[in-house]
Design a protein around this motif. Structure first.
Motif, PDB file in Angstrom:
ATOM      1  N   ALA A   1      -1.078  27.873   3.014  1.00  0.00           N
ATOM      2  CA  ALA A   1      -1.700  26.900   2.122  1.00  0.00           C
ATOM      3  C   ALA A   1      -1.623  25.520   2.759  1.00  0.00           C
ATOM      4  CB  ALA A   1      -0.990  26.875   0.772  1.00  0.00           C
ATOM      5  N   VAL A   2      -2.320  24.589   2.145  1.00  0.00           N
ATOM      6  CA  VAL A   2      -2.093  23.179   2.452  1.00  0.00           C
ATOM      7  C   VAL A   2      -0.990  22.698   1.517  1.00  0.00           C
ATOM      8  CG1 VAL A   2      -3.064  20.866   2.523  1.00  0.00           C
ATOM      9  CG2 VAL A   2      -4.471  22.841   3.179  1.00  0.00           C
ATOM     10  N   TYR A   3       0.024  22.096   2.072  1.00  0.00           N
ATOM     11  CA  TYR A   3       1.168  21.615   1.309  1.00  0.00           C
ATOM     12  C   TYR A   3       1.080  20.105   1.128  1.00  0.00           C
ATOM     13  CZ  TYR A   3       3.433  26.141   1.462  1.00  0.00           C
ATOM     14  OH  TYR A   3       3.728  27.477   1.280  1.00  0.00           O
ATOM     15  N   TYR A   4       1.266  19.682  -0.122  1.00  0.00           N
ATOM     16  CA  TYR A   4       1.129  18.279  -0.482  1.00  0.00           C
ATOM     17  C   TYR A   4       2.436  17.714  -1.026  1.00  0.00           C
ATOM     18  CZ  TYR A   4      -3.902  19.236  -0.406  1.00  0.00           C
ATOM     19  OH  TYR A   4      -5.172  19.595  -0.035  1.00  0.00           O
ATOM     20  N   CYS A   5       2.713  16.516  -0.648  1.00  0.00           N
ATOM     21  CA  CYS A   5       3.828  15.748  -1.173  1.00  0.00           C
ATOM     22  C   CYS A   5       3.337  14.940  -2.371  1.00  0.00           C
ATOM     23  CB  CYS A   5       4.325  14.828  -0.055  1.00  0.00           C
ATOM     24  SG  CYS A   5       5.706  13.778  -0.472  1.00  0.00           S
ATOM     25  N   TYR A   6       4.168  14.852  -3.411  1.00  0.00           N
ATOM     26  CA  TYR A   6       3.801  14.160  -4.644  1.00  0.00           C
ATOM     27  C   TYR A   6       4.981  13.329  -5.114  1.00  0.00           C
ATOM     28  CZ  TYR A   6       3.086  13.846  -9.740  1.00  0.00           C
ATOM     29  OH  TYR A   6       2.970  13.412 -11.034  1.00  0.00           O
ATOM     30  N   ALA A   7       4.688  12.112  -5.530  1.00  0.00           N
ATOM     31  CA  ALA A   7       5.702  11.231  -6.116  1.00  0.00           C
ATOM     32  C   ALA A   7       5.281  10.895  -7.534  1.00  0.00           C
ATOM     33  CB  ALA A   7       5.834   9.957  -5.293  1.00  0.00           C
ATOM     34  N   GLY A   8       6.195  11.010  -8.493  1.00  0.00           N
ATOM     35  CA  GLY A   8       5.850  10.749  -9.886  1.00  0.00           C
ATOM     36  C   GLY A   8       6.944  10.034 -10.642  1.00  0.00           C
ATOM     37  N   ARG A   9       6.496   9.114 -11.484  1.00  0.00           N
ATOM     38  CA  ARG A   9       7.430   8.425 -12.376  1.00  0.00           C
ATOM     39  C   ARG A   9       6.644   7.920 -13.560  1.00  0.00           C
ATOM     40  NH1 ARG A   9      10.317   2.535 -11.806  1.00  0.00           N
ATOM     41  NH2 ARG A   9      11.693   2.711 -13.601  1.00  0.00           N
ATOM     42  N   GLY A  10       6.903   8.472 -14.736  1.00  0.00           N
ATOM     43  CA  GLY A  10       6.147   8.082 -15.916  1.00  0.00           C
ATOM     44  C   GLY A  10       4.665   8.311 -15.674  1.00  0.00           C
ATOM     45  N   GLY A  11       3.868   7.301 -15.885  1.00  0.00           N
ATOM     46  CA  GLY A  11       2.429   7.429 -15.695  1.00  0.00           C
ATOM     47  C   GLY A  11       1.949   7.125 -14.295  1.00  0.00           C
ATOM     48  N   TYR A  12       2.857   6.912 -13.395  1.00  0.00           N
ATOM     49  CA  TYR A  12       2.513   6.589 -12.012  1.00  0.00           C
ATOM     50  C   TYR A  12       2.753   7.810 -11.128  1.00  0.00           C
ATOM     51  CZ  TYR A  12       2.712   1.800 -13.682  1.00  0.00           C
ATOM     52  OH  TYR A  12       2.511   0.650 -14.377  1.00  0.00           O
ATOM     53  N   TYR A  13       1.783   8.101 -10.267  1.00  0.00           N
ATOM     54  CA  TYR A  13       1.939   9.223  -9.355  1.00  0.00           C
ATOM     55  C   TYR A  13       1.088   8.994  -8.114  1.00  0.00           C
ATOM     56  CZ  TYR A  13      -2.476  10.771 -11.405  1.00  0.00           C
ATOM     57  OH  TYR A  13      -3.767  10.829 -11.851  1.00  0.00           O
ATOM     58  N   TYR A  14       1.549   9.591  -7.019  1.00  0.00           N
ATOM     59  CA  TYR A  14       0.871   9.445  -5.733  1.00  0.00           C
ATOM     60  C   TYR A  14       0.887  10.786  -5.012  1.00  0.00           C
ATOM     61  CZ  TYR A  14       2.386   4.697  -6.890  1.00  0.00           C
ATOM     62  OH  TYR A  14       2.643   3.512  -7.541  1.00  0.00           O
ATOM     63  N   TRP A  15      -0.153  11.000  -4.221  1.00  0.00           N
ATOM     64  CA  TRP A  15      -0.286  12.235  -3.434  1.00  0.00           C
ATOM     65  C   TRP A  15      -0.379  11.899  -1.957  1.00  0.00           C
ATOM     66  CZ3 TRP A  15      -0.011  17.066  -5.457  1.00  0.00           C
ATOM     67  CH2 TRP A  15      -0.245  17.221  -6.824  1.00  0.00           C
ATOM     68  N   GLY A  16       0.149  12.795  -1.139  1.00  0.00           N
ATOM     69  CA  GLY A  16      -0.085  12.729   0.286  1.00  0.00           C
ATOM     70  C   GLY A  16      -1.385  13.426   0.642  1.00  0.00           C
ATOM     71  N   GLN A  17      -1.707  13.424   1.934  1.00  0.00           N
ATOM     72  CA  GLN A  17      -2.987  13.986   2.379  1.00  0.00           C
ATOM     73  C   GLN A  17      -2.893  15.488   2.662  1.00  0.00           C
ATOM     74  OE1 GLN A  17      -0.855  12.571   4.366  1.00  0.00           O
ATOM     75  NE2 GLN A  17      -0.783  13.906   6.149  1.00  0.00           N
ATOM     76  N   GLY A  18      -1.675  16.001   2.732  1.00  0.00           N
ATOM     77  CA  GLY A  18      -1.472  17.429   2.931  1.00  0.00           C
ATOM     78  C   GLY A  18      -1.245  17.811   4.384  1.00  0.00           C
ATOM     79  N   THR A  19      -0.546  18.923   4.556  1.00  0.00           N
ATOM     80  CA  THR A  19      -0.316  19.488   5.879  1.00  0.00           C
ATOM     81  C   THR A  19      -0.498  21.001   5.799  1.00  0.00           C
ATOM     82  OG1 THR A  19       1.210  19.568   7.774  1.00  0.00           O
ATOM     83  CG2 THR A  19       2.204  19.701   5.583  1.00  0.00           C
TER      84      THR A  19
ATOM     85  N   GLN B   1       0.846  -1.192   0.000  1.00  0.00           N
ATOM     86  CA  GLN B   1       0.000   0.000   0.000  1.00  0.00           C
ATOM     87  C   GLN B   1       0.884   1.246   0.000  1.00  0.00           C
ATOM     88  OE1 GLN B   1      -2.560   0.269   3.405  1.00  0.00           O
ATOM     89  NE2 GLN B   1      -3.477   2.192   2.778  1.00  0.00           N
ATOM     90  N   VAL B   2       0.647   2.095  -0.998  1.00  0.00           N
ATOM     91  CA  VAL B   2       1.430   3.324  -1.102  1.00  0.00           C
ATOM     92  C   VAL B   2       0.960   4.342  -0.070  1.00  0.00           C
ATOM     93  CG1 VAL B   2       1.939   5.295  -2.569  1.00  0.00           C
ATOM     94  CG2 VAL B   2       1.922   2.989  -3.543  1.00  0.00           C
ATOM     95  N   GLN B   3       1.919   4.940   0.596  1.00  0.00           N
ATOM     96  CA  GLN B   3       1.609   6.013   1.541  1.00  0.00           C
ATOM     97  C   GLN B   3       2.618   7.133   1.419  1.00  0.00           C
ATOM     98  OE1 GLN B   3       1.257   4.122   5.501  1.00  0.00           O
ATOM     99  NE2 GLN B   3      -0.883   4.758   5.434  1.00  0.00           N
ATOM    100  N   LEU B   4       2.114   8.351   1.436  1.00  0.00           N
ATOM    101  CA  LEU B   4       2.917   9.559   1.567  1.00  0.00           C
ATOM    102  C   LEU B   4       2.332  10.329   2.733  1.00  0.00           C
ATOM    103  CD1 LEU B   4       3.236  10.722  -2.163  1.00  0.00           C
ATOM    104  CD2 LEU B   4       5.024   9.688  -0.777  1.00  0.00           C
ATOM    105  N   VAL B   5       3.121  10.486   3.776  1.00  0.00           N
ATOM    106  CA  VAL B   5       2.606  11.111   4.997  1.00  0.00           C
ATOM    107  C   VAL B   5       3.414  12.364   5.290  1.00  0.00           C
ATOM    108  CG1 VAL B   5       2.125  10.814   7.436  1.00  0.00           C
ATOM    109  CG2 VAL B   5       1.878   8.866   5.875  1.00  0.00           C
ATOM    110  N   GLU B   6       2.767  13.516   5.179  1.00  0.00           N
ATOM    111  CA  GLU B   6       3.421  14.792   5.447  1.00  0.00           C
ATOM    112  C   GLU B   6       3.340  15.137   6.921  1.00  0.00           C
ATOM    113  OE1 GLU B   6       1.204  15.482   1.409  1.00  0.00           O
ATOM    114  OE2 GLU B   6       0.799  14.502   3.331  1.00  0.00           O
ATOM    115  N   SER B   7       4.311  15.884   7.374  1.00  0.00           N
ATOM    116  CA  SER B   7       4.315  16.388   8.741  1.00  0.00           C
ATOM    117  C   SER B   7       5.110  17.684   8.780  1.00  0.00           C
ATOM    118  CB  SER B   7       4.930  15.359   9.697  1.00  0.00           C
ATOM    119  OG  SER B   7       6.266  15.085   9.347  1.00  0.00           O
TER     120      SER B   7
END
Length: 116
Positions: free
Chosen positions: A92-110, A1-7
């Motif tokens: 603002a709410v700041y979001y973490c993002y991971a990207g590679r080619g057609g794959y990308y994921y977002w965090g929930q924001g802080t 399970q992919v997770q991006l957790v901002e703090s």
């Protein structure tokens, strides 16, 4: 399970500093470019800073150049955003993002709020 957790978000006075962190899991972190985006109330989400998978190259939106620094630690699967000389317009709410080619994921924001 992919997770991006901002703090690291919070309330800070103008001119102050904050350091945001994003902890990644569930994918090969070292293969992905990492970005920070932000979204202020009533505005579209905007790119803030990006770093390549190896950390060799970084880029920033003009409004944060010289004040923000993005970095990553591929051994710890983390990406950080050091924010100095903060201004009210950085709120603002700041979001973490991971990207590679057609794959990308977002965090929930802080939430980052810059106010006196």
């Amino acid at each position: 399970q992919v997770q991006l957790v901002e703090s690291g978000g919070g309330l800070v006075q103008p001119g102050g500093s904050l350091r945001l962190s994003c902890a990644a899991s569930g994918f090969i972190f070292s293969s992905y470019a990492m970005h920070w985006y932000r979204q202020a109330p009533g505005k579209e989400r905007e790119f803030v800073a990006g770093i390549t998978s190896t950390g060799d190259n970084r880029n920033y939106v003009d409004s944060v150049k010289g004040r923000f620094t993005i970095s990553r630690d591929n051994a710890k699967n983390t990406v950080s955003l050091q924010m100095n000389s903060l201004k009210p317009e950085d709120t603002a709410v700041y979001y973490c993002y991971a990207g590679r080619g057609g794959y990308y994921y977002w965090g929930q924001g802080t939430q980052v709020t810059v106010s006196s």
